[in-house]
Design an enzyme around this catalytic site. Structure first.
Site, mmCIF file in Angstrom:
data_model
loop_
_atom_site.group_PDB
_atom_site.id
_atom_site.type_symbol
_atom_site.label_atom_id
_atom_site.label_comp_id
_atom_site.label_asym_id
_atom_site.label_seq_id
_atom_site.Cartn_x
_atom_site.Cartn_y
_atom_site.Cartn_z
ATOM 1 N N GLU A 434 0.810 -1.218 0.000
ATOM 2 C CA GLU A 434 0.000 0.000 0.000
ATOM 3 C C GLU A 434 0.845 1.270 0.000
ATOM 4 O OE1 GLU A 434 -3.793 -0.569 2.392
ATOM 5 O OE2 GLU A 434 -2.304 -1.468 3.700
ATOM 6 N N ASP A 458 -4.714 3.021 -0.817
ATOM 7 C CA ASP A 458 -3.622 3.725 -0.151
ATOM 8 C C ASP A 458 -2.423 3.925 -1.080
ATOM 9 O OD1 ASP A 458 -4.372 4.485 2.488
ATOM 10 O OD2 ASP A 458 -4.554 2.368 2.959
ATOM 11 N N CYS A 505 -6.755 -5.643 -4.045
ATOM 12 C CA CYS A 505 -8.012 -5.530 -3.310
ATOM 13 C C CYS A 505 -8.417 -4.074 -3.097
ATOM 14 C CB CYS A 505 -7.922 -6.271 -1.977
ATOM 15 S SG CYS A 505 -6.675 -5.605 -0.879
#
Ligand code: PEP
Ligand code: MG
Length: 586
Positions: A434, A458, A505
């Site tokens: 992330e 993120d 995801c």
């Protein structure tokens, strides 16, 4: 009729009635006089509000002392002290009694004056209390207005919440029977509030800038969560038009749903694993119904956001076991708590962090709050005896964090083994990618992790330095940016080299164009919100991996996001017009 626009964050259309949720932190209340004869009754109203606020704070203090320790709970004592402090109470009471103003004005005026004085005080201890005074004012005002969480739970059917901003906790607490959508002034596309809206299938538009200044309680409102339009007081023609659209959207949903039993396979026969992201266990039936093959991301921090006490080991365990029972052998990827940033922790802090997105969040928070972390790890391990559980750590930035997470996991395994409790000793342990540092170092991480899951929500934020929750920079939040694509490419490469699965995801995986690029980069598992599964599947079934590879290769080489985006969309419109809304190529 007023028409305004914002950022659509959760698809769907709704026609409902406005419930204006006053901004909790606002100290701006207009001066309103009362009839002098009414002063005693208004004083009594203030007293009742003050006592109710103290009762809430007492309960909060007790709960948090037991669960988090006296130090963390101290903040509530300051608030209780202030609500008994004559230097605060005297001026409020005298403004009501002698100045004949409403308790709302007396409260906001007095506390604002005090907060302003504290803000200018040279001693930083005083400055740090400014936010507490604002919180206190908002607590009293919400008690006075009666618009507390309790009243929110009792709103009428078909209510659309209109608010300056909402926290993920507030959104998660919405009574879905009655609340059918929401609109806010602030917020961005991938804020957690937006994610929760998707999980609850609530049409939502954020970042309208000034909806709260325009809306009135009880007004009819149309929320178009597809293109971001919000209409207040629509005329009959518009209502009829939207009723038609709502019907048509239902039909589209039904036809997409017919794909549920078909495999997510590209035209050249490559199978893509299509998983779901969940925040609550009760999303699983819908996820399976839409054809999801398991859970690729369980955001377990929502176990904290939906209750007043932190979950116990048994609460964690039951939640995971419940998921596994419903999944009937399909995989469950549990992400350890991702608290911090816009989720939870700032409300508990005496001094909120200045940059919470760069602060003590995610794995960093877990490594500092070890008892909490170990409790969750034990519960995950116990659940792993009942089905295919994987575990992943959020926001890993350096290898030491991953190793520490694993170390604690191993220790909990040893404890369980000594106690004779069953668990899967070969549980797969992965990490989310992330932050750019993790993507750039993917080949090092690949030596130690069992899988990677790219969290673009993120990753985009940290790569482009764009706050994912800030509507003012929302136009800069662009996943199809060559910089982001290059990072994802590096992760995919590192995974391929070591034969480690790589999934994505983040919300972008649900965007058909980005999904095509991920497939081109070699990502073979996508995890998206349940409601997005049908569209992603339809996209996959129209794509050819070789073509996707060529498109992403080109897109990655451009100098700007604008060039990449327009190239990708133009190509995809030509190749798969049925998904991207273009004209079929000859
Ligand atoms: C992400 O960052 O992409 C992600 C999936 O995690 P979250 O949205 O919960 O931060
Ligand atoms: Mg994240």
């Amino acid at each position: 009729m007023i028409r305004t626009a914002g950022i659509p964050v959760s698809k769907g259309l709704v026609i409902g009635k406005v419930y204006l949720l006053e901004e909790e932190r606002s100290l701006r209340v207009g001066r309103q006089q009362i009839n002098p004869d009414d002063a005693p009754a208004q004083l009594e109203r203030f007293e009742l509000a003050r006592r109710a606020a103290i009762a809430d704070l007492d309960a909060l203090h007790e709960e948090s002392t037991g669960e988090m320790g006296e130090e963390a709970a101290k903040i509530f004592l300051f608030h209780i002290g202030a609500l008994n402090d004559p230097t605060i109470l005297k001026p409020i009471r005298s403004m009501i009694e002698d100045g004949h103003v409403t308790p709302e004005y007396a409260t906001s005026h007095t506390l604002k004056k005090l907060a302003d004085r504290f803000a200018k005080h040279p001693d930083s201890t005083f400055q740090s209390k400014v936010d507490d005074l604002r919180d206190l004012a908002s607590r009293l005002l919400s008690k006075l207005s009666g618009k507390s969480a309790a009243t929110l739970a009792r709103v009428a059917d078909n209510t659309v919440i209109v608010a300056r901003d909402l926290t993920p906790t507030q959104t998660a607490g919405f009574n879905r029977k009655h609340i059918t959508g929401f609109v806010t002034d602030l917020g961005g596309r991938t804020s957690h509030t937006a994610i929760v809206a998707g999980a609850l299938s609530l049409p939502a538009v954020v970042g309208t800038k000034d909806i709260t200044a325009r809306a009135r309680d009880g007004q009819t409102i149309i929320v178009d969560g597809i293109n971001g339009t919000v209409i207040l007081d629509p005329d009959e023609k518009l209502i009829a038009l939207y009723q038609e659209r709502i019907k048509a959207a239902e039909q589209t949903k039904i036809s997409l749903h017919e794909l549920a039993s078909l495999p997510a396979i590209t035209t050249d026969g490559i199978e893509i694993e299509l998983l779901g992201n969940i925040e609550f266990a009760n999303e699983i039936p819908m996820l399976l119904n839409e054809g999801g093959q398991g859970v690729g991301l369980f955001r377990t921090e929502f176990l904290y956001l939906t209750r007043s006490n932190p979950p116990t080991e048994e609460d964690h365990y039951q939640a995971y076991k419940n998921c596994l029972d419903m999944l009937e052998g399909k995989p469950l990827t549990i992400r350890t708590v991702d608290l911090g940033a816009d989720k939870y922790t700032q409300l508990q802090e005496e001094t909120p962090e200045r940059n919470p997105f760069l602060g003590l969040r995610s794995i960093r928070y877990s490594l500092v709050n070890q008892q909490m972390f170990r409790t969750q790890l034990r519960a995950i391990l116990r659940a792993s005896a009942h089905g295919p559980v994987k575990i992943m750590f959020p926001l890993v930035t350096n290898i030491a964090e991953f190793r520490s997470g694993r170390y604690f996991l191993n220790e909990e395994m040893e404890e369980l083994a000594e106690e004779g409790v069953k668990y899967n000793p070969n549980i797969e342990v992965g990490m989310m990618v992330e932050v750019p540092a993790a993507a750039l170092m993917a080949s090092s991480f690949a030596r130690e992790v069992d899988f990677f899951s790219v969290g673009t929500n993120d990753l985009v934020q940290y790569t482009l330095a764009v706050d994912r929750t800030n509507e003012r920079v929302a136009s800069l939040y662009t996943p199809i940016h060559p910089a982001v694509l290059r990072l994802v490419r590096d992760v995919a490469r590192a995974g391929r080299k070591r034969d480690i699965p790589v999934s994505c995801c983040g919300q972008s995986a649900a965007d058909p164009a980005f999904a095509a690029l991920l497939i081109g980069l070699g990502v073979r598992t996508l995890s998206v919100t349940a409601s997005s599964i049908p569209l992603v599947k339809r996209t996959i079934r129209a794509l050819d991996t070789k073509r996707c590879e060529r498109i992403v290769k080109r897109a990655i080489g451009f100098d700007s996001e604008a060039e990449s985006s327009s190239y990708v969309l133009n190509r995809l419109k030509k190749i798969v017009p049925e998904v991207f809304g273009g004209r079929p190529a000859n």
